[in-house]
Enzyme design. Structure first.
Site, PDB file in Angstrom:
ATOM      1  N   SER A 178       0.836  -1.200   0.000  1.00 21.04           N
ATOM      2  CA  SER A 178       0.000   0.000   0.000  1.00 21.04           C
ATOM      3  C   SER A 178       0.866   1.243   0.000  1.00 21.04           C
ATOM      4  O   SER A 178       2.030   1.226   0.438  1.00 21.04           O
ATOM      5  CB  SER A 178      -0.890   0.007   1.252  1.00 21.04           C
ATOM      6  OG  SER A 178      -1.525   1.254   1.437  1.00 21.04           O
ATOM      7  N   TYR A 191      -1.944  -1.492  10.470  1.00 19.68           N
ATOM      8  CA  TYR A 191      -2.088  -1.802   9.045  1.00 19.68           C
ATOM      9  C   TYR A 191      -0.861  -1.337   8.263  1.00 19.68           C
ATOM     10  O   TYR A 191      -0.301  -2.080   7.444  1.00 19.68           O
ATOM     11  CB  TYR A 191      -3.345  -1.115   8.512  1.00 19.68           C
ATOM     12  CG  TYR A 191      -3.557  -1.235   7.020  1.00 19.68           C
ATOM     13  CD1 TYR A 191      -4.084  -2.395   6.461  1.00 19.68           C
ATOM     14  CD2 TYR A 191      -3.261  -0.164   6.171  1.00 19.68           C
ATOM     15  CE1 TYR A 191      -4.296  -2.500   5.091  1.00 19.68           C
ATOM     16  CE2 TYR A 191      -3.469  -0.262   4.812  1.00 19.68           C
ATOM     17  CZ  TYR A 191      -3.994  -1.424   4.273  1.00 19.68           C
ATOM     18  OH  TYR A 191      -4.195  -1.516   2.912  1.00 19.68           O
TER      19      TYR A 191
END
Length: 286
Positions: A178, A191
């Protein structure tokens, strides 16, 4: 000008990984305008998190390129069936497997089922993930921390370990990291940590598999309109999701899936240990 939406209806879902059918507007995840060229003919692919969002678009794109596709989903039965329908419309067989990739035994069983159904495995896409918003590191419980790492890191490890005996010369592993692995995200600490770990894993595993000519790469999407967004953020945050990107909008799953198709195909035969960045214009150095 782009015809993509620049804002979204206020909405929130209380359950992860989220339900694509309930999103307004619906994500563009069916690869409707994609022009295939047989890049994956004869390949067998396994995709985690393939029921919706980026995973769905990847599965359908792979199918359009000639691959046989198995995908994993956690519990969104209706979304999974829609994905299956579109894979079949693309003329490809499909195997949908329900379960939790945090279990090493489930991962081993999934790979066994895929190989038994299609006769092998050539492309593994580690895409399933979860995220939970917390404003302060002290608010992240041990249970949340372990669950996020179980899905995002341990699931990737377990699936990759299970796949290794079936992958061979010219095959490919693609991990979904990401933009937050590079830019950080103050309300997604755990995360972001898992996504940073996936970058390191991609580079390290690529080096360890070069002699076997198994390529390992990753894709680091920016803000993409997927079920994980309304399942993670408040309705106020969802309304303007992606507006701060250089292109002024969120991306769609169909705009990300071609990166995976490229990395899975022979077009990327000289790429390993690399990360592609479909993120709306944010420049990443590394």
């Amino acid at each position: 000008m782009s015809d993509k939406p620049t804002s979204f209806a206020r909405q929130h879902q209380a359950h992860q990984p989220g339900d694509e059918r309930k999103m307004q507007p619906q994500p563009e995840s069916f690869m409707k305008d994609y022009k295939a060229a047989g890049k994956l003919t004869g390949k067998i692919a396994l995709v985690s998190g393939g029921d919706s969002g980026i995973g769905r678009a990847v599965c359908i794109g792979f199918a359009k390129e000639g691959a046989q596709v198995a995908f994993i989903y956690k519990d969104e039965d209706a979304d999974a069936e829609i994905t299956c329908e579109h894979i079949r419309k693309a003329g490809a067989p499909v195997l949908a497997i329900k379960g939790d990739i945090a279990s090493a035994e489930f991962c081993r069983d999934t790979v066994r089922k895929t190989v038994a159904e299609f006769g092998g495995l050539n492309v593994l896409v580690n895409n399933a993930a979860e995220q939970h918003v917390q404003e302060d590191i002290t608010d992240i419980s041990e249970a949340q921390l372990r669950q996020t790492f179980d899905t995002n890191i341990f699931g990737t490890f377990f699936l990759t370990q299970a796949a290794m005996e079936h992958l061979s010369d010219g095959d490919s592993i693609i991990n979904t990291t990401s933009i937050v692995a590079y830019r950080g995200k103050s309300v997604l600490l755990d995360y972001a940590a898992t996504k940073g770990a996936l970058v390191a894993l991609t580079r390290s595993l690529a080096g360890s598999l070069t002699e076997r000519n198994i390529r390992v790469n990753a894709v680091a999407p920016g803000p993409i309109w997927t079920p994980l967004i309304p399942a993670s953020f408040s309705a106020d945050e969802v309304e303007n999701f992606g507006a701060s990107s250089p292109m002024g909008r969120a991306g769609q799953p169909d705009e990300v899936a071609p990166s995976y198709i490229f990395l899975a195909s022979n077009d990327a035969s000289y790429m390993t240990g690399q990360v592609l960045h479909p993120n709306g214009g944010t420049v990443i150095g590394g």
